[in-house]
Design a protein around this motif. Structure first.
Motif, PDB file in Angstrom:
ATOM      1  N   SER A  22       0.824  -1.209   0.000  1.00 61.50           N
ATOM      2  CA  SER A  22       0.000   0.000   0.000  1.00 61.50           C
ATOM      3  C   SER A  22       0.864   1.268   0.000  1.00 61.50           C
ATOM      4  O   SER A  22       0.390   2.340  -0.369  1.00 61.50           O
ATOM      5  CB  SER A  22      -0.926   0.006   1.226  1.00 61.50           C
ATOM      6  N   SER A  23       2.140   1.151   0.426  1.00 68.25           N
ATOM      7  CA  SER A  23       3.056   2.301   0.428  1.00 68.25           C
ATOM      8  C   SER A  23       4.285   1.944  -0.410  1.00 68.25           C
ATOM      9  O   SER A  23       5.327   1.555   0.136  1.00 68.25           O
ATOM     10  CB  SER A  23       3.469   2.659   1.857  1.00 68.25           C
ATOM     11  N   PRO A  24       4.188   2.064  -1.725  1.00 66.31           N
ATOM     12  CA  PRO A  24       5.323   1.687  -2.582  1.00 66.31           C
ATOM     13  C   PRO A  24       6.609   2.451  -2.271  1.00 66.31           C
ATOM     14  O   PRO A  24       7.700   1.904  -2.407  1.00 66.31           O
ATOM     15  CB  PRO A  24       4.819   2.005  -3.991  1.00 66.31           C
ATOM     16  N   ASP A  25       6.486   3.723  -1.853  1.00 67.26           N
ATOM     17  CA  ASP A  25       7.694   4.503  -1.569  1.00 67.26           C
ATOM     18  C   ASP A  25       8.517   3.879  -0.445  1.00 67.26           C
ATOM     19  O   ASP A  25       9.753   3.879  -0.489  1.00 67.26           O
ATOM     20  CB  ASP A  25       7.313   5.937  -1.192  1.00 67.26           C
ATOM     21  N   ALA A  26       7.834   3.357   0.574  1.00 64.42           N
ATOM     22  CA  ALA A  26       8.548   2.730   1.687  1.00 64.42           C
ATOM     23  C   ALA A  26       9.305   1.501   1.207  1.00 64.42           C
ATOM     24  O   ALA A  26      10.445   1.250   1.622  1.00 64.42           O
ATOM     25  CB  ALA A  26       7.570   2.365   2.794  1.00 64.42           C
ATOM     26  N   VAL A  27       8.683   0.731   0.329  1.00 65.86           N
ATOM     27  CA  VAL A  27       9.340  -0.452  -0.226  1.00 65.86           C
ATOM     28  C   VAL A  27      10.539  -0.042  -1.076  1.00 65.86           C
ATOM     29  O   VAL A  27      11.609  -0.653  -1.017  1.00 65.86           O
ATOM     30  CB  VAL A  27       8.332  -1.279  -1.055  1.00 65.86           C
ATOM     31  N   LEU A  28      10.387   1.004  -1.866  1.00 67.31           N
ATOM     32  CA  LEU A  28      11.478   1.465  -2.721  1.00 67.31           C
ATOM     33  C   LEU A  28      12.653   1.996  -1.899  1.00 67.31           C
ATOM     34  O   LEU A  28      13.815   1.759  -2.245  1.00 67.31           O
ATOM     35  CB  LEU A  28      10.970   2.548  -3.677  1.00 67.31           C
ATOM     36  N   ARG A  29      12.355   2.715  -0.818  1.00 63.22           N
ATOM     37  CA  ARG A  29      13.437   3.207   0.037  1.00 63.22           C
ATOM     38  C   ARG A  29      14.231   2.044   0.620  1.00 63.22           C
ATOM     39  O   ARG A  29      15.467   2.087   0.690  1.00 63.22           O
ATOM     40  CB  ARG A  29      12.872   4.084   1.166  1.00 63.22           C
ATOM     41  N   THR A  30      13.519   0.993   1.018  1.00 60.52           N
ATOM     42  CA  THR A  30      14.200  -0.178   1.564  1.00 60.52           C
ATOM     43  C   THR A  30      15.042  -0.868   0.505  1.00 60.52           C
ATOM     44  O   THR A  30      16.184  -1.273   0.758  1.00 60.52           O
ATOM     45  CB  THR A  30      13.173  -1.168   2.148  1.00 60.52           C
ATOM     46  N   ALA A  31      14.511  -0.998  -0.702  1.00 57.41           N
ATOM     47  CA  ALA A  31      15.269  -1.638  -1.791  1.00 57.41           C
ATOM     48  C   ALA A  31      16.545  -0.861  -2.083  1.00 57.41           C
ATOM     49  O   ALA A  31      17.633  -1.445  -2.237  1.00 57.41           O
ATOM     50  CB  ALA A  31      14.395  -1.736  -3.034  1.00 57.41           C
ATOM     51  N   VAL A  32      16.445   0.464  -2.149  1.00 61.05           N
ATOM     52  CA  VAL A  32      17.613   1.308  -2.403  1.00 61.05           C
ATOM     53  C   VAL A  32      18.618   1.193  -1.259  1.00 61.05           C
ATOM     54  O   VAL A  32      19.826   1.057  -1.475  1.00 61.05           O
ATOM     55  CB  VAL A  32      17.170   2.771  -2.601  1.00 61.05           C
ATOM     56  N   ALA A  33      18.109   1.239  -0.016  1.00 65.28           N
ATOM     57  CA  ALA A  33      18.998   1.164   1.147  1.00 65.28           C
ATOM     58  C   ALA A  33      19.726  -0.173   1.201  1.00 65.28           C
ATOM     59  O   ALA A  33      20.926  -0.228   1.486  1.00 65.28           O
ATOM     60  CB  ALA A  33      18.193   1.387   2.430  1.00 65.28           C
ATOM     61  N   PHE A  34      19.017  -1.268   0.944  1.00 66.21           N
ATOM     62  CA  PHE A  34      19.668  -2.578   0.915  1.00 66.21           C
ATOM     63  C   PHE A  34      20.773  -2.610  -0.142  1.00 66.21           C
ATOM     64  O   PHE A  34      21.887  -3.081   0.107  1.00 66.21           O
ATOM     65  CB  PHE A  34      18.646  -3.676   0.609  1.00 66.21           C
TER      66      PHE A  34
END
Length: 452
Positions: A22-34
């Protein structure tokens, strides 16, 4: 992937749970951070606080949507591995992100300066310009301390201080400055490198104002009352020695009852103190302006922290298994030459072993903010590991004049080399002290530390 095993773990540097997309931005931030840090696994369909598996009703659709949003939203291009994991009557989507050699990754719509994230503990933190620059250097295979300083002349390197640091190892020549990376060629001139200036520069603190050690002894278990403090602004090699002396001055001494006399020992083994201080100086990020290396002694622990997160691709678990990446190559090369380190990757294990053998709890390693901290708990959980042969040595050196290695070896029936190994371990535990000018001093003698 064993989902049951993963669910027993807490979120951290390489693991995150999300209930849904429901919050794609949060998922994207995690993907970038990883991708920018040490890689990791994102599991979608699990509540982050309770770890309750809610599952995904249409995992194939989510798999395709995830692949598209990551591809469209992240630069440079990031290609995660996405898998659908069955769990009872539902499914969980697992997104595996590997540490990337194309760092820094960032969210396209926010740009490089605002959309770059790194993983700190279980959180995603926006990277500042210094951290972004470090990622770019890391991707190019460069270290900050190898950079030339073209506005300065090579004479800013204090050759006398450098020579004194190598005095017990070998005679230093001007040519060695180039070999060690303390100076380098830049547009036809010889100029100092960052590492050369940090280690032996005449005015190093004017260029790197945080390249020093702040030491303090506090009353109790917090920083409300300070009992003693020192600002160690010496060149790093001398500052390390001064920092170790500061800790030993304030280290409590416990008393063990031996067969004949009482015996005192340090509340922290000297080898663990030294390894922690050396690592903090060698691995500090001198490109940051976030305060000096800090050493704090409390009643129940010693904390040593340096600016800079772990080098990209590393986790705390990696350190405990002897995996290491050298942030500062020039400083590391010099430290190895002068004997401050044996081999990279062994320091943390030596520190752990010294604490274990001394009956102390395991050191705590953690990233806090933009700093790395080592905590050595004070207070034994059991008696140090000392066998009967070590006990015999302790009785032999329990005389006012001490004992030489050969004397001890003759008494206990071991070779001088094997005896020196045992003596070195007892010195590390704080049970024995040695008096001499250096390891090769033939008149070096050993004494038992005692309280009588």
């Amino acid at each position: 992937m064993d989902l049951h095993e993963v669910l027993r773990r807490n979120e951290g540097k390489t693991l995150e749970f999300k209930r849904d997309l429901s919050s794609p931005d949060a998922v994207l931030r995690t993907a970038v951070a990883f991708a920018n840090t040490a890689g990791g696994t994102l599991l979608i369909g699990i509540e982050d606080r309770t770890r309750r598996v809610r599952g995904i009703s249409n995992p194939l659709e989510m798999e395709e949507r995830l692949a598209n949003i990551v591809s469209d939203s992240v630069a440079p291009h990031l290609l995660p591995e996405i898998a659908i994991l069955p769990f009872r009557r539902t499914h969980v989507v697992a997104v595996q992100i590997f540490p990337s050699g194309s760092r820094p990754h960032y969210l396209k719509r926010m740009g490089l300066q605002n959309g770059t994230y790194v993983r700190v503990g279980s959180t995603n933190r926006r990277a500042d310009s210094e951290l972004i620059s470090e990622m770019q250097r890391f991707a190019r295979g460069e270290s900050f301390d190898e950079r030339p300083m073209p506005d300065l002349d090579s004479e800013v390197i204090d050759f006398r201080v450098a020579s004194e640091s190598f005095a017990q190892i070998r005679r230093l020549t001007r040519r060695d400055l180039r070999t060690l990376g303390l100076v380098s060629a830049y547009q036809g001139r010889i100029v100092p490198t960052v590492g050369g200036l940090v280690l032996f520069g005449n005015e190093r603190l004017s260029h790197f104002p945080d390249a020093w050690i702040q030491a303090g002894r506090f009353d109790g278990r917090n920083k409300s009352t300070i009992l003693d403090q020192a600002s160690l602004r010496l060149p790093p090699i001398q500052a390390i020695e001064a920092a170790v002396e500061f800790v030993e001055k304030h280290s409590a001494r416990g008393v063990s009852i031996g067969a004949v006399r009482r015996m005192e020992r340090w509340s922290l083994p000297p080898v663990a103190i030294r390894e922690a201080v050396v690592n903090s100086v060698a691995h500090a990020d001198y490109s940051q302006r976030s305060g000096p290396i800090r050493l704090a002694i409390f009643d129940d622990r010693l904390e040593i922290e340096n600016p800079g997160l772990l080098p990209f691709g590393l986790t705390v678990a990696d350190l405990e298994h002897g995996v290491s990446k050298l942030r500062n190559r020039v400083i590391g090369r010099v430290f190895h030459e002068v004997g401050l380190v044996e081999q990279w990757g062994s320091g943390i294990q030596r520190m752990n072993a010294a604490c274990r053998d001394a009956g102390l709890a395991q050191p705590i390693l953690e990233e806090i903010g933009n700093r790395f901290r080592v905590t050595l708990p004070i207070g034994t959980t059991r008696r140090p590991n000392v066998d009967s042969r070590d006990g015999e040595i302790l009785e032999l050196v329990n005389v006012p004049e001490g004992r030489a290695t050969r004397e001890i070896a003759d008494h206990i029936g071991l070779t001088p080399r094997a005896t020196r190994t045992r003596l070195s371990a007892l010195v590390d535990l704080g049970l024995v002290k040695e008096i001499g000018s250096g390891p090769q001093d033939p008149r070096r003698r050993y004494f038992r530390t005692e309280n009588s």
